[in-house]
Design an enzyme around this catalytic site. Structure first.
Site, short mmCIF file in Angstrom:
data_model
loop_
_atom_site.label_atom_id
_atom_site.label_comp_id
_atom_site.label_asym_id
_atom_site.label_seq_id
_atom_site.Cartn_x
_atom_site.Cartn_y
_atom_site.Cartn_z
N GLY B 56 0.79 -1.22 0.00
CA GLY B 56 0.00 0.00 0.00
C GLY B 56 0.83 1.27 0.00
N THR B 57 1.27 1.67 -1.18
CA THR B 57 2.08 2.87 -1.26
C THR B 57 2.23 3.24 -2.72
OG1 THR B 57 4.19 3.82 -0.63
CG2 THR B 57 4.24 1.63 -1.49
N THR B 58 2.83 4.38 -3.01
CA THR B 58 3.26 4.67 -4.37
C THR B 58 4.68 5.22 -4.32
OG1 THR B 58 1.01 5.39 -4.86
CG2 THR B 58 2.68 5.85 -6.51
N LYS B 89 9.44 7.44 3.16
CA LYS B 89 9.57 6.25 2.34
C LYS B 89 10.80 6.30 1.46
CE LYS B 89 4.69 5.37 2.38
NZ LYS B 89 3.48 5.02 1.67
#
Lengths: 198, 273
Positions: B56-58, B89
């Site tokens: 769950g991230t970009t 991140k």
């Protein structure tokens, strides 16, 4: 899914592989070279799990080089194939490598040869081989049109027919393919078949 | 009738798989029954969930003529709960190499820190900096040895070494890919769309930063698991610099400002008789 296939001709052996690196629905890149040049006269086309493919093929390549350094002469194709099979078999019941391999090689004494090596350490010496979803189309194409002692042009034409069939009939067909050839002059890249640039 | 997606899905971890059946293909393909009659909504939901990238991230990174551009969002989610909007991140491995985080936060942070240690040891032992190829191979080999044990890491190693800019994608399944453009995470399909259409090799640093920022913004707009702050870093010949960190909510209004609506008729006070 990944397609690798190969065939033996008159004085050469051909290996064709798709060049897509896929993760679920995402294509990470479409120019990943999956046919490793093991040594001067050997090609190894590999398909399977991402990490296993790279790690296993590199491990084999380093060991093949080591043999040559230690003994001064390169391994025969048959010996390399059996070594690979043994490594797969040893790891099978503990930590299996999920890689399928088409090994093509050329020797002065015995000429070209092709080996089909499965992920469960099946080994067969064959004239034509294919792995992946593309094999459903490539195998019957090759069974129909293959004959022993084909010239390079005939073999490339057959490979192109297989690629066309895969492109038109496979629902998630890979975008690009690479063709490599091994003959008395060595193992080298022959050509690409692209539909996308990257 | 079961749809077979085994060709699309990378295999499930080996340990804890079905050990009694000896190898039906590579692994038990994730599948669900095709509905015969009703509940098409449930089927649609399930099929999208199955193919959507899980982390769950970009995050994204790409190489262009002036180096490598690295960008990421900053949201951490646990199912439907947003646990943080300010997660870093983009991890600084050393002054000329960056790593991105997707998947398990602890896994990424620990192993990137570990990689930083190994890179420093290499420098001390060999009196020269480690290459991006070498650093990514170190990480890939470590992750490969833990294959099937539940590590969740989808990272990109970006840096500038003697050969110029380098970018590698490394994941916990043991895969390692060299490339010029990658995006990782649940928002990556959305980011790829914007990134692919706007990418040119000969962009300036500002244009590339804007492309990276825009791609992250569009991914956070559509993907629920991405959001927070879009950070953009640039890796040049002298190391990395942080270019910007913009809240995606504010980015939205700067890209799509609200037009003041023309008022047709104002409400007037009721006349009190």
């Amino acid at each position: 899914m990944e397609c690798v296939f190969g065939m033996v001709g008159k004085g050469f052996a051909l290996v064709v592989a798709d060049t897509s690196a896929v993760n679920s629905i995402l294509v990470h890149k479409s120019n990943e070279d999956k046919i490793m040049v093991l040594d001067q006269h050997k090609l190894m086309g590999a398909s399977g799990e991402a990490g296993d493919r790279a790690q296993f093929t590199e491990y084999i390549q380093k060991n093949v080089s080591l043999y040559q350094f230690r003994n001064g002469i390169p391994l025969t194709t048959s010996a390399a194939a059996n070594f690979m099979r043994n490594e797969l078999a040893t790891a099978l019941r503990k930590n299996p490598y999920q890689v399928n391999i088409v090994l093509a090689g050329y020797e002065k004494e015995t000429g070209p040869s092709l080996y089909f090596i499965d992920y469960i350490a099946t080994l067969h010496k064959v004239d034509k081989a294919a792995f992946g979803y593309g094999s459903y189309f490539a195998l019957s194409m090759m069974d129909r049109h293959y004959h022993p002692d084909m010239t390079v042009d005939e073999a490339i034409k057959l490979a192109d027919q297989c690629i066309e069939e895969i492109r038109s009939r496979l629902v998630v067909a890979p975008q690009n393919f690479i063709i490599k050839i091994v003959d008395q002059d060595g193992a080298r890249e022959h050509s690409w078949r692209r539909t996308t640039k990257e | 009738m079961k749809l077979d997606f085994s060709g699309l899905e990378s295999s499930a971890p080996l340990y804890g798989g079905s050990n009694d059946l000896l190898f039906d293909g590579f692994s038990a393909a994730p599948a669900f029954d095709l509905p015969v009659t009703s509940n098409f909504d449930e089927y649609q939901k399930k099929s999208v969930q199955m193919v959507k990238p899980a982390k769950g991230t970009t995050t994204l990174a790409f190489i262009f003529k002036d180096g490598v551009m690295v960008a990421a969002d900053s949201r951490a989610s646990m199912g439907g709960y947003i646990s943080s909007q300010s997660v870093k991140k983009i991890i600084e491995i050393n002054p000329y190499m960056l790593g991105t985080m997707a998947g398990g936060a602890a896994d990424c942070q620990f192993w990137h820190r570990n990689l930083g240690i190994k890179c420093r040891l290499h420098e001390l032992a060999n009196k020269r900096r480690i290459s991006v190829t070498g650093a990514s191979k170190l990480l890939a080999n470590i992750l490969y040895s833990y294959r099937g044990m539940g590590l969740s890491v989808g990272t990109m190693i970006a840096g500038w070494d003697e050969k110029g800019p380098g970018l590698y994608y490394v994941d916990s399944e043991g895969g390692r890919l060299k490339g010029t453009k990658f995006s990782v995470g649940s928002g990556s399909p959305y980011a790829y769309g914007v990134l692919d259409s706007g990418y040119r090799y000969d962009m300036t640093v500002d244009e590339a930063a804007e492309l990276a920022r825009r791609s992250i913004y569009h991914a956070t707009f559509r993907d629920g698991a991405s959001g927070g702050v879009a950070s953009v870093y640039h890796v040049g010949p002298n190391g990395w610099t942080k270019l910007s960190g913009d809240d995606v909510g504010e980015l939205h209004y700067s890209y799509y400002p609200v037009e003041p609506a023309t008022v047709e008729q104002e409400m007037t006070e009721a006349v009190v008789a």
